[in-house]
Design a protein around this motif. Structure first.
Motif, PDB file in Angstrom:
ATOM      1  N   SER A 163       0.958  -1.422   0.006  1.00 14.66           N
ATOM      2  CA  SER A 163       0.098   0.012   0.003  1.00 14.66           C
ATOM      3  C   SER A 163       0.871   1.276  -0.061  1.00 14.66           C
ATOM      4  O   SER A 163       1.898   1.288   0.756  1.00 14.66           O
ATOM      5  CB  SER A 163      -0.935   0.080   1.142  1.00 14.66           C
ATOM      6  N   LEU A 164       0.550   2.209  -0.588  1.00 12.33           N
ATOM      7  CA  LEU A 164       1.188   3.414  -0.794  1.00 12.33           C
ATOM      8  C   LEU A 164       0.453   4.270   0.361  1.00 12.33           C
ATOM      9  O   LEU A 164      -0.845   4.509   0.090  1.00 12.33           O
ATOM     10  CB  LEU A 164       0.969   4.162  -2.202  1.00 12.33           C
ATOM     11  N   CYS A 165       1.385   4.926   1.129  1.00 12.93           N
ATOM     12  CA  CYS A 165       0.578   5.674   2.279  1.00 12.93           C
ATOM     13  C   CYS A 165       1.641   7.013   2.597  1.00 12.93           C
ATOM     14  O   CYS A 165       2.793   7.158   2.183  1.00 12.93           O
ATOM     15  CB  CYS A 165       0.608   4.842   3.597  1.00 12.93           C
ATOM     16  N   ALA A 166       0.746   7.717   3.574  1.00 14.78           N
ATOM     17  CA  ALA A 166       1.455   8.969   3.985  1.00 14.78           C
ATOM     18  C   ALA A 166       0.774   9.341   5.092  1.00 14.78           C
ATOM     19  O   ALA A 166      -0.564   8.919   5.294  1.00 14.78           O
ATOM     20  CB  ALA A 166       1.633  10.136   3.058  1.00 14.78           C
ATOM     21  N   SER A 167       1.038  10.013   5.881  1.00 12.15           N
ATOM     22  CA  SER A 167       0.457  10.806   7.252  1.00 12.15           C
ATOM     23  C   SER A 167      -0.343  11.984   6.745  1.00 12.15           C
ATOM     24  O   SER A 167      -0.327  12.459   5.665  1.00 12.15           O
ATOM     25  CB  SER A 167       1.616  11.180   8.243  1.00 12.15           C
ATOM     26  N   GLU A 168      -1.745  12.173   7.519  1.00 14.34           N
ATOM     27  CA  GLU A 168      -2.532  13.485   7.166  1.00 14.34           C
ATOM     28  C   GLU A 168      -1.569  14.626   7.152  1.00 14.34           C
ATOM     29  O   GLU A 168      -1.981  15.408   6.368  1.00 14.34           O
ATOM     30  CB  GLU A 168      -3.339  13.283   8.250  1.00 14.34           C
ATOM     31  N   ILE A 189      10.388   7.787   0.904  1.00 18.81           N
ATOM     32  CA  ILE A 189      10.779   7.007   1.817  1.00 18.81           C
ATOM     33  C   ILE A 189      10.799   5.770   1.325  1.00 18.81           C
ATOM     34  O   ILE A 189       9.895   4.963   1.035  1.00 18.81           O
ATOM     35  CB  ILE A 189      10.279   7.010   3.283  1.00 18.81           C
ATOM     36  N   VAL A 190      12.017   5.042   1.000  1.00 19.11           N
ATOM     37  CA  VAL A 190      12.252   3.897   0.033  1.00 19.11           C
ATOM     38  C   VAL A 190      12.915   2.925   0.873  1.00 19.11           C
ATOM     39  O   VAL A 190      13.957   3.046   1.137  1.00 19.11           O
ATOM     40  CB  VAL A 190      13.085   4.515  -1.318  1.00 19.11           C
ATOM     41  N   PRO A 191      12.707   1.715   0.774  1.00 14.50           N
ATOM     42  CA  PRO A 191      13.309   0.744   1.326  1.00 14.50           C
ATOM     43  C   PRO A 191      14.533   0.372   0.297  1.00 14.50           C
ATOM     44  O   PRO A 191      14.435   0.535  -0.843  1.00 14.50           O
ATOM     45  CB  PRO A 191      12.356  -0.677   1.079  1.00 14.50           C
ATOM     46  N   ARG A 192      15.744   0.118   1.005  1.00  9.69           N
ATOM     47  CA  ARG A 192      16.953  -0.110   0.033  1.00  9.69           C
ATOM     48  C   ARG A 192      16.551  -1.091  -1.099  1.00  9.69           C
ATOM     49  O   ARG A 192      17.490  -0.882  -1.935  1.00  9.69           O
ATOM     50  CB  ARG A 192      18.044  -0.541   1.223  1.00  9.69           C
ATOM     51  N   THR A 212      13.587   8.507  -6.237  1.00 11.23           N
ATOM     52  CA  THR A 212      14.701   9.382  -5.680  1.00 11.23           C
ATOM     53  C   THR A 212      14.293   9.428  -4.010  1.00 11.23           C
ATOM     54  O   THR A 212      13.555  10.198  -3.771  1.00 11.23           O
ATOM     55  CB  THR A 212      15.084  10.466  -6.413  1.00 11.23           C
ATOM     56  N   ALA A 213      14.956   8.843  -3.334  1.00  7.63           N
ATOM     57  CA  ALA A 213      14.745   8.735  -1.835  1.00  7.63           C
ATOM     58  C   ALA A 213      15.389   9.845  -0.998  1.00  7.63           C
ATOM     59  O   ALA A 213      16.426  10.155  -1.259  1.00  7.63           O
ATOM     60  CB  ALA A 213      14.844   7.478  -1.188  1.00  7.63           C
ATOM     61  N   ARG A 214      14.389  10.508  -0.284  1.00  8.40           N
ATOM     62  CA  ARG A 214      14.971  11.327   0.685  1.00  8.40           C
ATOM     63  C   ARG A 214      15.694  10.731   1.804  1.00  8.40           C
ATOM     64  O   ARG A 214      16.591  10.794   2.455  1.00  8.40           O
ATOM     65  CB  ARG A 214      13.999  12.316   1.325  1.00  8.40           C
ATOM     66  N   LEU A 215      14.944   9.377   2.232  1.00 10.80           N
ATOM     67  CA  LEU A 215      15.348   8.568   3.259  1.00 10.80           C
ATOM     68  C   LEU A 215      15.296   7.322   2.888  1.00 10.80           C
ATOM     69  O   LEU A 215      14.385   6.735   2.342  1.00 10.80           O
ATOM     70  CB  LEU A 215      14.473   8.718   4.674  1.00 10.80           C
ATOM     71  N   LYS A 216      16.572   6.502   2.461  1.00 10.64           N
ATOM     72  CA  LYS A 216      16.554   5.085   2.064  1.00 10.64           C
ATOM     73  C   LYS A 216      16.975   4.324   3.360  1.00 10.64           C
ATOM     74  O   LYS A 216      17.815   4.742   4.180  1.00 10.64           O
ATOM     75  CB  LYS A 216      17.752   4.937   1.051  1.00 10.64           C
ATOM     76  N   GLU A 229       5.688   9.877  10.924  1.00  9.98           N
ATOM     77  CA  GLU A 229       5.961  11.340  11.653  1.00  9.98           C
ATOM     78  C   GLU A 229       6.015  12.517  10.407  1.00  9.98           C
ATOM     79  O   GLU A 229       6.297  13.487  10.775  1.00  9.98           O
ATOM     80  CB  GLU A 229       7.604  11.046  11.843  1.00  9.98           C
ATOM     81  N   GLY A 230       5.462  12.036   9.191  1.00  2.78           N
ATOM     82  CA  GLY A 230       5.296  13.184   8.258  1.00  2.78           C
ATOM     83  C   GLY A 230       6.398  13.365   7.431  1.00  2.78           C
ATOM     84  O   GLY A 230       6.546  14.211   6.445  1.00  2.78           O
ATOM     85  N   LEU A 231       7.348  12.457   7.295  1.00  2.00           N
ATOM     86  CA  LEU A 231       8.547  12.745   6.534  1.00  2.00           C
ATOM     87  C   LEU A 231       8.576  12.251   5.211  1.00  2.00           C
ATOM     88  O   LEU A 231       9.393  12.651   4.301  1.00  2.00           O
ATOM     89  CB  LEU A 231       9.959  11.991   7.354  1.00  2.00           C
ATOM     90  N   GLY A 232       7.476  11.769   4.852  1.00  2.00           N
ATOM     91  CA  GLY A 232       7.464  11.380   3.411  1.00  2.00           C
ATOM     92  C   GLY A 232       6.291  10.219   2.996  1.00  2.00           C
ATOM     93  O   GLY A 232       5.457   9.840   3.891  1.00  2.00           O
TER      94      GLY A 232
END
Length: 293
Positions: A163-168, A189-192, A212-216, A229-232
């Motif tokens: 599932s593609l998800c994000a916080s409110e 936010i991408v799994p390695r 292109t990940a900000r957080l991998k 936490e709303g990071l992506g």
């Protein structure tokens, strides 16, 4: 060679008489005598001299007995060991599995297995990469996605949906994407090991997003926490997201587009004889997955 006749011959020699072997084997004495004669005919040598008082081995019979008895004893010992192993398997069982799959699903089953089979020692190698199964001495492996291994049997366990998800909070700040191509404008936010996201559209369209990940990150549960936490935006297996979705900490995006699922497999070496510890583990885990269906 008739190995039943050979076995009877060995017991006659061990007991010192046809009568003794007859009582041990629960066979008529005449049957025991006839079986030994059949063996002599088959090997082409007289194996023993018969008299009313005792049995005496011929030279050929003595050599034959001395060669065959250790082999039969070893065979009997092996059969007893195998029976014990099948009845109550024991030994070291080395298993490798992805970290998040274990934390979210497999871990509890591993503990239950240890309670059910207390003589099996479980050695767990939890990694989010494909280790060399032979070099690491792995008995059973859990892997997700395509399997390309020779001499290993792969058993499908379940289809892992994503599932593609994000916080409110993130969606209020950045907006709600409506199409996969819009993800290039968002923070991901991408799994390695899953850096390309695949989607199926409502009318058979397909989209592939090279992220292109900000957080991998290598641990899926931590990726979900980062999204909370709303990071992506994350695209993760549902077994990782269930609680966050139910409690509203994350929201599913793009309901008209379905993230491509991946198959979860159980792998073990292809061989003629599967050790008892491996066999019961496979049966135990397969039964647990069957209950999920």
């Amino acid at each position: 060679m008739n190995y039943q006749d050979l076995f009877i011959f060995l017991k006659v020699v061990e007991r010192g008489s046809f009568v003794g072997a007859s009582a041990l084997l629960d066979l008529p004495t005449s049957t025991v005598s006839r079986k030994v004669m059949q063996l002599e005919k088959e090997v082409g040598y007289r194996l023993m001299h018969r008299s009313a008082r005792k049995l005496v081995l011929t030279e050929a019979g003595e050599k034959f007995f001395n060669r065959c008895q250790p082999l039969y004893n070893e065979l009997e010992h092996t059969a007893v060991q195998l029976n014990d192993e099948l009845a109550d398997p024991a030994g070291l069982l080395r298993v490798t599995a992805p970290v998040s799959l274990t934390n979210e699903l497999l871990g509890e089953w591993f503990f239950q297995f240890m309670e059910r089979f207390p003589r099996i020692q479980l050695d767990l190698m939890l990694v989010n990469r494909n280790v060399d199964l032979v070099e690491e001495g792995v008995d059973v492996a859990f892997r997700i996605g395509d399997i390309r291994l020779q001499n290993w049997i792969s058993r499908p366990l379940m289809e892992s949906t994503f599932s593609l998800c994000a916080s409110e909070d993130y969606l209020l700040r950045r907006g709600m994407p409506q199409h996969p191509d819009e993800l290039y404008q968002h923070t991901l936010i991408v799994p390695r090991r899953i850096s390309v996201w695949h989607f199926d559209g409502p009318n058979g369209q397909k989209a592939h997003i090279d992220c292109t990940a900000r957080l991998k990150i290598d641990e899926l549960k931590l990726a979900a926490r980062a999204a909370e936490e709303g990071l992506g935006i994350v695209n993760l297996p549902d077994y990782v997201l269930t609680e966050a979705l139910e409690e509203g900490r994350l929201k599913r995006l793009m309901p008209d587009w379905r993230s491509e699922s991946r198959e979860v497999h159980l792998l073990y070496q292809e061989r003629r004889y599967i050790p008892g510890k491996v066999r019961v583990f496979i049966e135990f885990i397969m039964a647990r997955f069957d209950m999920l269906k």
